[in-house]
Design a protein around this motif. Structure first.
Motif, PDB file in Angstrom:
ATOM      1  N   LYS A 162       0.152  16.832  -1.870  1.00  0.00           N
ATOM      2  CA  LYS A 162      -1.235  16.374  -1.856  1.00  0.00           C
ATOM      3  C   LYS A 162      -1.263  14.881  -2.165  1.00  0.00           C
ATOM      4  O   LYS A 162      -0.720  14.444  -3.194  1.00  0.00           O
ATOM      5  CB  LYS A 162      -2.042  17.152  -2.888  1.00  0.00           C
ATOM      6  CG  LYS A 162      -3.509  16.878  -2.849  1.00  0.00           C
ATOM      7  CD  LYS A 162      -4.252  17.770  -3.829  1.00  0.00           C
ATOM      8  CE  LYS A 162      -5.736  17.472  -3.739  1.00  0.00           C
ATOM      9  NZ  LYS A 162      -6.493  18.253  -4.708  1.00  0.00           N
ATOM     10  N   ILE A 163      -1.902  14.109  -1.288  1.00  0.00           N
ATOM     11  CA  ILE A 163      -1.970  12.663  -1.477  1.00  0.00           C
ATOM     12  C   ILE A 163      -2.882  12.351  -2.661  1.00  0.00           C
ATOM     13  O   ILE A 163      -3.976  12.900  -2.779  1.00  0.00           O
ATOM     14  CB  ILE A 163      -2.466  11.955  -0.199  1.00  0.00           C
ATOM     15  CG1 ILE A 163      -1.444  12.168   0.925  1.00  0.00           C
ATOM     16  CG2 ILE A 163      -2.684  10.478  -0.448  1.00  0.00           C
ATOM     17  CD1 ILE A 163      -1.852  11.589   2.256  1.00  0.00           C
ATOM     18  N   GLN A 164      -2.390  11.475  -3.543  1.00  0.00           N
ATOM     19  CA  GLN A 164      -3.120  11.083  -4.748  1.00  0.00           C
ATOM     20  C   GLN A 164      -3.812   9.750  -4.518  1.00  0.00           C
ATOM     21  O   GLN A 164      -3.310   8.901  -3.783  1.00  0.00           O
ATOM     22  CB  GLN A 164      -2.152  10.942  -5.936  1.00  0.00           C
ATOM     23  CG  GLN A 164      -1.375  12.209  -6.233  1.00  0.00           C
ATOM     24  CD  GLN A 164      -2.257  13.279  -6.836  1.00  0.00           C
ATOM     25  OE1 GLN A 164      -2.867  13.054  -7.855  1.00  0.00           O
ATOM     26  NE2 GLN A 164      -2.330  14.423  -6.182  1.00  0.00           N
ATOM     27  N   LYS A 165      -4.944   9.590  -5.176  1.00  0.00           N
ATOM     28  CA  LYS A 165      -5.630   8.299  -5.100  1.00  0.00           C
ATOM     29  C   LYS A 165      -4.822   7.272  -5.882  1.00  0.00           C
ATOM     30  O   LYS A 165      -4.136   7.611  -6.857  1.00  0.00           O
ATOM     31  CB  LYS A 165      -7.021   8.395  -5.715  1.00  0.00           C
ATOM     32  CG  LYS A 165      -7.974   9.247  -4.925  1.00  0.00           C
ATOM     33  CD  LYS A 165      -9.332   9.252  -5.585  1.00  0.00           C
ATOM     34  CE  LYS A 165     -10.307  10.134  -4.836  1.00  0.00           C
ATOM     35  NZ  LYS A 165     -11.608  10.193  -5.489  1.00  0.00           N
ATOM     36  N   ALA A 166      -4.950   6.040  -5.471  1.00  0.00           N
ATOM     37  CA  ALA A 166      -4.257   4.963  -6.181  1.00  0.00           C
ATOM     38  C   ALA A 166      -4.889   4.815  -7.559  1.00  0.00           C
ATOM     39  O   ALA A 166      -6.110   4.923  -7.712  1.00  0.00           O
ATOM     40  CB  ALA A 166      -4.367   3.664  -5.402  1.00  0.00           C
ATOM     41  N   PRO A 167      -4.085   4.593  -8.590  1.00  0.00           N
ATOM     42  CA  PRO A 167      -4.656   4.426  -9.926  1.00  0.00           C
ATOM     43  C   PRO A 167      -5.540   3.186  -9.961  1.00  0.00           C
ATOM     44  O   PRO A 167      -5.231   2.173  -9.316  1.00  0.00           O
ATOM     45  CB  PRO A 167      -3.439   4.272 -10.839  1.00  0.00           C
ATOM     46  CG  PRO A 167      -2.325   3.870  -9.943  1.00  0.00           C
ATOM     47  CD  PRO A 167      -2.639   4.430  -8.592  1.00  0.00           C
ATOM     48  N   PRO A 168      -6.655   3.244 -10.673  1.00  0.00           N
ATOM     49  CA  PRO A 168      -7.541   2.080 -10.722  1.00  0.00           C
ATOM     50  C   PRO A 168      -6.849   0.899 -11.379  1.00  0.00           C
ATOM     51  O   PRO A 168      -6.079   1.063 -12.331  1.00  0.00           O
ATOM     52  CB  PRO A 168      -8.729   2.562 -11.554  1.00  0.00           C
ATOM     53  CG  PRO A 168      -8.193   3.691 -12.358  1.00  0.00           C
ATOM     54  CD  PRO A 168      -7.112   4.323 -11.539  1.00  0.00           C
ATOM     55  N   SER A 182       4.655  12.517   2.877  1.00  0.00           N
ATOM     56  CA  SER A 182       3.382  12.742   2.190  1.00  0.00           C
ATOM     57  C   SER A 182       2.738  14.058   2.624  1.00  0.00           C
ATOM     58  O   SER A 182       1.916  14.622   1.921  1.00  0.00           O
ATOM     59  CB  SER A 182       2.427  11.576   2.428  1.00  0.00           C
ATOM     60  OG  SER A 182       2.022  11.543   3.786  1.00  0.00           O
ATOM     61  N   ILE A 210       2.167   5.069  -0.622  1.00  0.00           N
ATOM     62  CA  ILE A 210       1.499   6.376  -0.634  1.00  0.00           C
ATOM     63  C   ILE A 210       2.052   7.172  -1.811  1.00  0.00           C
ATOM     64  O   ILE A 210       3.275   7.333  -1.942  1.00  0.00           O
ATOM     65  CB  ILE A 210       1.760   7.125   0.691  1.00  0.00           C
ATOM     66  CG1 ILE A 210       1.228   6.318   1.871  1.00  0.00           C
ATOM     67  CG2 ILE A 210       1.131   8.505   0.654  1.00  0.00           C
ATOM     68  CD1 ILE A 210       1.649   6.870   3.218  1.00  0.00           C
ATOM     69  N   ARG A 211       1.147   7.659  -2.622  1.00  0.00           N
ATOM     70  CA  ARG A 211       1.546   8.492  -3.763  1.00  0.00           C
ATOM     71  C   ARG A 211       1.107   9.916  -3.463  1.00  0.00           C
ATOM     72  O   ARG A 211      -0.047  10.153  -3.143  1.00  0.00           O
ATOM     73  CB  ARG A 211       0.887   8.022  -5.052  1.00  0.00           C
ATOM     74  CG  ARG A 211       1.333   6.643  -5.462  1.00  0.00           C
ATOM     75  CD  ARG A 211       0.716   6.252  -6.802  1.00  0.00           C
ATOM     76  NE  ARG A 211       0.919   4.860  -7.096  1.00  0.00           N
ATOM     77  CZ  ARG A 211       2.059   4.327  -7.537  1.00  0.00           C
ATOM     78  NH1 ARG A 211       3.085   5.069  -7.733  1.00  0.00           N
ATOM     79  NH2 ARG A 211       2.149   3.039  -7.774  1.00  0.00           N
ATOM     80  N   ASN A 264       0.838  -1.194   0.000  1.00  0.00           N
ATOM     81  CA  ASN A 264       0.000   0.000   0.000  1.00  0.00           C
ATOM     82  C   ASN A 264       0.881   1.256   0.000  1.00  0.00           C
ATOM     83  O   ASN A 264       0.940   1.982   0.988  1.00  0.00           O
ATOM     84  CB  ASN A 264      -0.930  -0.015   1.228  1.00  0.00           C
ATOM     85  CG  ASN A 264      -2.033   1.011   1.098  1.00  0.00           C
ATOM     86  OD1 ASN A 264      -2.256   1.551   0.025  1.00  0.00           O
ATOM     87  ND2 ASN A 264      -2.702   1.290   2.205  1.00  0.00           N
TER      88      ASN A 264
END
Length: 163
Positions: A36-42, A32, A16-17, A14
């Motif tokens: 700004k924390i990015q959502k995980a790519p689908p 982080s 963190i991006r 998991n």
């Protein structure tokens, strides 16, 4: 996997991006906070490919000799066009009006800075009553195989034109 900023270990299951100053990076929890924390790519969903005729991509298309052009532009097309236009006492503007093209296009073609496409070439042929396209001959590549190597190479097939 390690943080791209400080080098601390980042959990692989998991990560963190975070987008920091325009770049998305894999970072630790402390780093982080800098962006700004990015959502995980689908994750891509599995799709079954249909075997219909329309789903064939161009990558899988088989090309043949029929796909190759059967005509090509003569070598000194720019001089031929200019001579034919001048022999009819037409200006570049006159020729442009006859074939419905801009004067700048005619100028670029006559100076050799532009190679006309097939459609424009046919319009020029018709207006000037000249031949600019010549048929290409099919070449039997087997006749060019070198006896020394026995393999077909570009050097065995190519004819170099010298001016």
């Amino acid at each position: 996997m390690e943080c791209e900023i400080c080098g601390k270990p980042v959990p692989e299951n998991n990560p963190i991006r975070a987008k920091i100053e325009g770049s998305v990076m894999v970072v630790c929890k402390e780093c982080s906070k800098l962006g700004k924390i990015q959502k995980a790519p689908p994750k891509p969903k599995f799709r079954q490919q249909s075997k219909s005729k329309g789903s064939q991509t161009t990558r899988n298309r088989n090309y043949s000799r029929r796909d190759e052009p059967s005509e090509e532009l003569v070598e000194n097309f720019d001089m031929e066009i200019r001579k034919a236009r001048e022999s009819k006492d037409w200006s570049r503007e006159d020729l442009g009006k006859k074939i419905n093209e801009r004067v700048s296009v005619i100028t670029r073609i006559e100076t050799g800075k532009m190679i006309p496409d097939i459609k424009l070439t046919k319009k020029l042929e018709k207006a000037l009553n000249i031949k600019l396209l010549e048929k290409t001959n099919e070449v039997d590549l087997n006749q060019f195989i070198s006896n020394s190597s026995g393999e077909r190479t570009l050097g065995n097939v190519m004819r170099i034109k010298r001016k």
